[in-house]
Design a protein around this motif. Structure first.
Motif, short mmCIF file in Angstrom:
data_model
loop_
_atom_site.label_atom_id
_atom_site.label_comp_id
_atom_site.label_asym_id
_atom_site.label_seq_id
_atom_site.Cartn_x
_atom_site.Cartn_y
_atom_site.Cartn_z
N TYR A 97 0.80 -1.23 0.00
CA TYR A 97 0.00 0.00 0.00
C TYR A 97 0.83 1.28 0.00
CZ TYR A 97 -4.57 2.17 0.32
OH TYR A 97 -5.70 2.86 0.02
N ARG A 99 3.98 2.00 -0.34
CA ARG A 99 4.93 2.21 -1.43
C ARG A 99 4.23 2.41 -2.76
NH1 ARG A 99 10.22 -1.60 -0.83
NH2 ARG A 99 11.03 -0.69 1.09
N ILE A 100 2.96 2.10 -2.85
CA ILE A 100 2.21 2.29 -4.09
C ILE A 100 1.47 3.64 -4.07
CG2 ILE A 100 0.38 1.36 -5.55
CD1 ILE A 100 1.08 -1.42 -4.42
N TYR A 101 0.77 3.90 -2.96
CA TYR A 101 -0.11 5.09 -2.91
C TYR A 101 0.47 6.21 -2.05
CZ TYR A 101 -3.44 1.63 -4.66
OH TYR A 101 -4.07 0.66 -5.39
N ASN A 102 1.63 5.97 -1.41
CA ASN A 102 2.24 6.95 -0.50
C ASN A 102 1.28 7.38 0.61
OD1 ASN A 102 4.36 8.46 0.46
ND2 ASN A 102 3.87 10.25 -0.76
N GLU A 103 0.46 6.46 1.06
CA GLU A 103 -0.37 6.70 2.23
C GLU A 103 -0.61 5.34 2.89
OE1 GLU A 103 -4.82 7.07 0.44
OE2 GLU A 103 -3.39 8.49 -0.41
N PRO A 106 -6.21 1.89 4.70
CA PRO A 106 -7.35 1.98 5.60
C PRO A 106 -7.43 0.68 6.41
CG PRO A 106 -8.01 2.45 3.33
CD PRO A 106 -6.63 1.90 3.29
N ARG A 108 -9.72 -1.55 7.03
CA ARG A 108 -10.28 -2.75 6.40
C ARG A 108 -9.31 -3.38 5.41
NH1 ARG A 108 -13.03 -3.75 1.87
NH2 ARG A 108 -13.49 -1.56 1.47
N ILE A 109 -8.60 -2.55 4.67
CA ILE A 109 -7.64 -3.08 3.70
C ILE A 109 -6.52 -3.83 4.42
CG2 ILE A 109 -6.00 -2.42 1.90
CD1 ILE A 109 -8.91 -2.03 1.09
N VAL A 143 -13.52 9.86 3.22
CA VAL A 143 -13.28 10.44 1.90
C VAL A 143 -14.42 11.36 1.49
CG1 VAL A 143 -11.80 8.60 1.11
CG2 VAL A 143 -14.25 8.43 0.75
#
Lengths: 278, 261, 206
Positions: A97, A99-103, A106, A108-109, A143
């Motif tokens: 997560y 390293r992909i989205y820089n956040e 969540p 649940r994920i 969101v």
């Protein structure tokens, strides 16, 4: 060649059960009780820190762990298995997560990612299932645009859940349990381990809607008190909370846009303060 | 225009107008007598005037040689003061060639006056400059030139050149390192390209705005805007803006500081 | 001229206005000097109010847009929410850097309004994912030099949606008219909160 003989130990019994998983659950049910309570403004995770010998140095033992700055985790069952899962959860929250989205993911994920790791151990060759149940608590930024709070306050319609979990769109706290089978459940409040049943009965009585974090910590300690075997003090109790951003843990200040972790463990002194006011 | 020496802005990933050093194992040595000294110039004509402007930075590679090397010159005037000149020339590219070209054209214009007893017309000078450039067809002046003055009717006249003498009379022209940045802006703001009269029709019936000669203060503002924009995005442009305005009353020079970073 | 970025031609630009953003591209697809198509849009939608523009090698424009369609669809299924422009930007960055030593020959541009904060967002990338978080405008493609000139000259802060449309359209049309490899019509998106306007511009057909 070796893999030809590494059959999964988790094999269906004729009655359709995976007994290895049931054995794993037995290991969990012998473990020290851990519990979690979700409040409106946070979550509390609590457990007993049992040491087999008075010679053990208590602060070196830690059963509640930070996974991401806003997510914490506690377990019941086998300690070594838990530490492996903590490592994997921390790792997957980055590789899968951040390293992909820089956040950070969540809650649940992350729960799904950890549950996948746990499930794979029930179907792969050469491994045994994890002997732990987990409680994962986290806070998600919503969101949906922040709507100005309805000032009237008195007669409002009951809030509608906007997503399946009711959390990812609206944001806020969420509490999950993950079992050795890889299944996971969202809870308002729950307990796992040796005295889970009695603790849950206690929580059912004590839990109310619209609980605040301070009340939840209080209830957590009361629940623990019901089941605890030894003495209750700052050394024998462990508490982790997900609450307002703890900017003092950032290690720096004055950087615009930076926010402290929401998950933190209570210090020995903080726990003892709560215990005296119990 | 710059088909001979003009660098292709897309040929290498970074669009600098100077070549990048290569690290080949064996070095081939050669004599290359040209340098690109960067900078940009721009000319716009009005009804009874012409403006020729250029930045004053001189570069080689990433170095800044000087923050004040003029690229716009008066032609045919006094050696020191430029008094009596009635033609402007701007040269951008290789500064040494530019200077040599300016000296040569200056001499030609002066000789013309001595021999003919009258000042050279801008039209004649424009043709002569083309001949001079083509004369060095196989060892060109490494420059893009712009010539400006007032024509026989007193209107602003502007001629743009490529390095080997191909030329054209225009309303406006940008040349040099940031020409690719400035030229489309000029198309839009001076020649009103892509601008239509609102509500004049649908589809093909829509009527395009007709470019009109702009008043002098508007032109000066457009020139300043064009250069401040170019300075923001091109490292070879900056330091100072030298603007020469030729009218029937003579030549006026204006200097504006530009960003020095 | 043999750079993969310059074979097919094309241009893209994004701009920020007051509570709005705009993104625009030309429509040309060429092979060197030969124009093959005048209907090759380079802007793709990935969430309500979130757009990705891609210029460069046309085959990579298609491949990369399909790749991100897959990745963003997977994101939406997994997370049960739309991807935010900032998150898409980081996804684009990490995905391009994954191909650090065999890159896609594209220069992406993102424009959108963050649904949570309501704030406009634009950014650009190089072909290996380095993000350029600009506050004013982002340009890409074979007309990028020209676009830098026109945008720097025409753009000003806090433009209204109508004025932003005029600004980005004039900037793009004037820029592609000075680039032989770009042009042949344009597509413009004006993104406001809860409203997106798409317009087609004819432009010069040469």
């Amino acid at each position: 060649m070796a893999d030809r003989y590494s059959f999964s130990l988790t094999t269906f019994s004729p009655s359709g059960k995976l007994v290895q998983i049931e054995y794993a659950l037995n290991a969990v049910n012998q473990g020290v009780t851990a519990l979690g309570i979700k409040a409106t403004n946070g979550i509390v995770l609590a457990t007993e820190k049992k040491s087999s010998s008075p010679l053990i140095d208590p602060p070196s033992l830690s059963k509640i762990s930070l996974i991401t700055p806003d997510i914490g985790m506690v377990y019941a069952g086998m300690g070594p298995d838990y530490r492996v899962l903590v490592d994997k959860a921390r790792k997957v929250s980055h590789t899968g997560y951040k390293r992909i989205y820089n956040e950070y993911p969540p809650t649940r994920i992350l729960v799904q990612d950890v549950a996948r790791v746990v499930q794979e151990a029930t179907q792969s060759g050469g491994v045994r299932p994890y002997g732990v149940s987990l409680l994962i608590a986290g806070w998600d930024e919503g969101v949906e645009p922040e709507t100005p709070q309805a000032q009237k306050g008195d007669e409002e319609e009951p809030k509608k859940a906007t997503g399946k979990t009711g959390g990812i769109l609206k944001g806020g706290p969420s509490l999950y349990q993950v079992d050795p089978s890889g299944s996971y459940y969202p809870w308002k409040a729950t307990a796992i381990g040796k005295h889970a049943t009695s603790a849950k009965t206690f929580l059912e009585k004590r839990y109310t809607e619209g609980l605040e974090l301070e009340d939840a910590i209080h209830i957590a300690l009361l629940t623990l008190k019901e089941t605890i075997e030894g003495e209750m003090n700052g050394d024998t109790i462990e508490i982790g909370i997900v609450g307002p951003p703890a900017d003092h843990l950032l290690g720096f200040e004055g950087v615009e846009g930076s926010r402290g972790p929401r998950f933190r463990k209570l210090t020995k002194e903080e726990i003892e303060d709560y215990l005296t006011s119990l | 225009m710059a088909s001979i020496i003009g660098h292709n802005p897309h040929s290498n990933s970074i669009g600098y107008s100077f070549s990048q050093p290569t690290n080949a194992g064996n070095k081939e040595h050669s004599f290359y007598p040209y340098t690109d000294n960067g900078g940009s110039v721009l000319g716009i004509t009005g009804k009874d005037f012409a403006v020729l402007a250029g930045d004053t930075r001189s570069t080689s590679g990433y170095n800044i040689n000087s923050r004040y090397v003029p690229k716009v010159f008066k032609i045919g005037g006094d050696q020191e003061t430029g008094e009596g000149a009635h033609i402007l020339l701007s040269v951008v590219g290789f500064a040494a060639d530019g200077l040599a070209l300016k000296e040569r054209l200056d001499a030609v214009v002066k000789m013309y006056k001595y021999q003919h007893g009258k000042p050279m017309s801008v039209r004649a000078c424009a043709q002569r400059l083309s001949t001079i450039l083509y004369g060095k067809r196989f060892f060109p002046y490494y420059v893009q030139a712009i010539l400006a003055g007032l024509d026989e009717e007193g209107k602003g006249a502007l001629y743009g050149y490529d390095p080997v003498g191909s030329y054209e009379r225009e309303q406006c022209r940008a040349a040099g390192a940031a020409s690719s940045l400035i030229m489309p802006f000029l198309d839009n703001q001076v020649n009103l390209k892509n601008q239509y009269i609102p509500g004049s029709g649908e589809g093909h019936a829509l009527e395009a705005k007709k470019p009109e000669p702009m008043p002098r203060d508007t032109v000066e503002q457009v020139v300043r805007d064009a250069f401040t924009s170019a300075v923001e995005r091109h490292i070879e442009v900056g330091d100072g803006l030298q603007m020469l305005i030729i009218t029937a009353d003579g030549i006026e020079e204006i200097y504006h500081p530009l960003k020095k970073d | 001229m043999s750079s993969p970025f310059d074979i097919n031609g094309g241009a893209c630009v994004a701009m920020v206005g007051k509570d709005c953003v705009a993104i625009a591209c030309d429509l040309r697809l060429g092979m060197q000097a030969l124009t093959v198509s005048n209907n090759f849009p380079k802007i793709f939608n990935f969430a309500p109010g979130t757009y990705l523009g891609l210029t460069g090698l046309a085959t990579d424009v298609s491949t990369v847009s399909d790749l991100f369609r897959y990745k963003v669809n997977m994101y939406r299924l997994r997370e049960e929410r739309h991807i935010a422009p900032q998150t898409l930007a980081n996804l684009v960055s990490s995905s391009l850097y994954e191909r650090r030593f065999g890159p896609y020959f594209v220069s992406p541009v993102i424009a959108g309004i963050n649904n949570t904060t309501g704030k406009p967002f634009i950014c650009g990338f190089d072909s290996i994912g380095c993000i350029d978080f600009a506050k004013d405008f982002i340009v890409s493609g074979t007309a990028s030099d020209q676009l830098f000139g026109t945008c720097e000259g025409l753009w000003e802060p806090d433009l209204s949606p109508e004025n932003l449309f005029e600004t980005i359209s004039q900037a793009l049309l004037s820029a592609v008219d000075r680039d032989a490899l770009s042009g042949w019509g344009a597509q413009v998106y004006i993104i406001e909160k809860d409203k997106v306007t798409q317009r087609l511009l004819k432009g010069r057909q040469d």
